[in-house]
Design a protein around this motif. Structure first.
Motif, PDB file in Angstrom:
ATOM      1  N   LYS A  11     -13.462 -28.428 -17.279  1.00 16.10           N
ATOM      2  CA  LYS A  11     -13.926 -27.062 -17.098  1.00 16.10           C
ATOM      3  C   LYS A  11     -15.357 -27.044 -16.545  1.00 16.10           C
ATOM      4  N   THR A  12     -16.165 -27.986 -16.977  1.00 14.50           N
ATOM      5  CA  THR A  12     -17.547 -28.043 -16.502  1.00 14.50           C
ATOM      6  C   THR A  12     -17.591 -28.337 -15.011  1.00 14.50           C
ATOM      7  N   LEU A  13     -16.746 -29.256 -14.554  1.00 19.00           N
ATOM      8  CA  LEU A  13     -16.723 -29.581 -13.125  1.00 19.00           C
ATOM      9  C   LEU A  13     -16.247 -28.404 -12.294  1.00 19.00           C
ATOM     10  N   THR A  14     -15.315 -27.633 -12.828  1.00 17.42           N
ATOM     11  CA  THR A  14     -14.847 -26.449 -12.117  1.00 17.42           C
ATOM     12  C   THR A  14     -15.968 -25.428 -11.997  1.00 17.42           C
ATOM     13  N   THR A  15     -16.724 -25.230 -13.068  1.00 15.72           N
ATOM     14  CA  THR A  15     -17.847 -24.298 -13.038  1.00 15.72           C
ATOM     15  C   THR A  15     -18.904 -24.769 -12.047  1.00 15.72           C
ATOM     16  N   GLN A  16     -19.159 -26.061 -12.021  1.00 15.46           N
ATOM     17  CA  GLN A  16     -20.115 -26.607 -11.065  1.00 15.46           C
ATOM     18  C   GLN A  16     -19.621 -26.399  -9.639  1.00 15.46           C
ATOM     19  N   GLY A  17     -18.343 -26.575  -9.409  1.00 18.32           N
ATOM     20  CA  GLY A  17     -17.770 -26.351  -8.081  1.00 18.32           C
ATOM     21  C   GLY A  17     -17.893 -24.900  -7.654  1.00 18.32           C
ATOM     22  N   VAL A  18     -17.683 -23.983  -8.583  1.00 12.55           N
ATOM     23  CA  VAL A  18     -17.823 -22.556  -8.277  1.00 12.55           C
ATOM     24  C   VAL A  18     -19.269 -22.240  -7.916  1.00 12.55           C
ATOM     25  N   ALA A  19     -20.208 -22.775  -8.671  1.00  4.00           N
ATOM     26  CA  ALA A  19     -21.626 -22.538  -8.390  1.00  4.00           C
ATOM     27  C   ALA A  19     -22.000 -23.093  -7.013  1.00  4.00           C
ATOM     28  N   GLN A  20     -21.520 -24.283  -6.690  1.00  5.10           N
ATOM     29  CA  GLN A  20     -21.802 -24.866  -5.383  1.00  5.10           C
ATOM     30  C   GLN A  20     -21.178 -24.041  -4.266  1.00  5.10           C
ATOM     31  N   ALA A  21     -19.970 -23.545  -4.487  1.00  2.15           N
ATOM     32  CA  ALA A  21     -19.309 -22.727  -3.474  1.00  2.15           C
ATOM     33  C   ALA A  21     -20.082 -21.436  -3.221  1.00  2.15           C
ATOM     34  N   VAL A  22     -20.569 -20.816  -4.283  1.00  2.00           N
ATOM     35  CA  VAL A  22     -21.350 -19.577  -4.132  1.00  2.00           C
ATOM     36  C   VAL A  22     -22.615 -19.855  -3.328  1.00  2.00           C
ATOM     37  N   VAL A  23     -23.289 -20.942  -3.630  1.00  2.00           N
ATOM     38  CA  VAL A  23     -24.515 -21.283  -2.898  1.00  2.00           C
ATOM     39  C   VAL A  23     -24.199 -21.552  -1.430  1.00  2.00           C
ATOM     40  N   ILE A  24     -23.142 -22.295  -1.162  1.00  2.00           N
ATOM     41  CA  ILE A  24     -22.788 -22.631   0.220  1.00  2.00           C
ATOM     42  C   ILE A  24     -22.404 -21.386   1.008  1.00  2.00           C
ATOM     43  N   MET A  72     -12.539 -23.612  -0.213  1.00  2.44           N
ATOM     44  CA  MET A  72     -13.279 -24.057  -1.400  1.00  2.44           C
ATOM     45  C   MET A  72     -12.623 -23.534  -2.672  1.00  2.44           C
ATOM     46  N   LYS A  73     -12.155 -22.297  -2.625  1.00  2.00           N
ATOM     47  CA  LYS A  73     -11.462 -21.731  -3.789  1.00  2.00           C
ATOM     48  C   LYS A  73     -10.199 -22.521  -4.095  1.00  2.00           C
ATOM     49  N   LYS A  74      -9.460 -22.905  -3.052  1.00  2.00           N
ATOM     50  CA  LYS A  74      -8.242 -23.698  -3.250  1.00  2.00           C
ATOM     51  C   LYS A  74      -8.564 -25.067  -3.848  1.00  2.00           C
ATOM     52  N   ILE A  75      -9.654 -25.677  -3.414  1.00  2.00           N
ATOM     53  CA  ILE A  75     -10.032 -26.990  -3.917  1.00  2.00           C
ATOM     54  C   ILE A  75     -10.531 -26.902  -5.344  1.00  2.00           C
ATOM     55  N   ILE A  76     -11.293 -25.880  -5.663  1.00  2.56           N
ATOM     56  CA  ILE A  76     -11.903 -25.740  -6.987  1.00  2.56           C
ATOM     57  C   ILE A  76     -10.885 -25.378  -8.054  1.00  2.56           C
ATOM     58  N   THR A  77      -9.885 -24.564  -7.691  1.00  2.00           N
ATOM     59  CA  THR A  77      -8.902 -24.107  -8.657  1.00  2.00           C
ATOM     60  C   THR A  77      -8.033 -25.296  -9.102  1.00  2.00           C
ATOM     61  N   ILE A  78      -8.090 -25.596 -10.387  1.00  2.00           N
ATOM     62  CA  ILE A  78      -7.318 -26.693 -10.957  1.00  2.00           C
ATOM     63  C   ILE A  78      -6.224 -26.099 -11.838  1.00  2.00           C
TER      64      ILE A  78
END
Length: 68
Positions: free
Chosen positions: A1-14, A60-66
């Motif tokens: 779950k932490t990695l997913t949250t980190q991925g979401v944060a990175q996606a928002v920044v990008i 990015m959403k497709k990659i992040i969604t687990i």
């Protein structure tokens, strides 16, 4: 779950970074940004940029969604 949250944060920044940089560039030197909305080719570039940003956000959403 932490990695997913980190991925979401990175996606928002990008996704938001180009818009922030564009706004900063406009504030510093409006002459560089004015051709984007004063010429037809600028509008084409804006459309392409928005299309590619949308596609990037989608992927990015497709990659992040687990799915577990």
């Amino acid at each position: 779950k932490t990695l997913t949250t980190q991925g979401v944060a990175q996606a928002v920044v990008i996704v938001l970074l180009p818009f922030g940089l564009g706004a900063a560039l406009y504030l510093v030197s409006p002459d560089y940004m004015s051709p984007l909305w004063s010429h037809w080719l600028g509008w084409v570039f804006i459309a392409v940029i928005l299309l590619l940003q949308g596609m990037g956000a989608f992927f990015m959403k497709k990659i992040i969604t687990i799915r577990i």
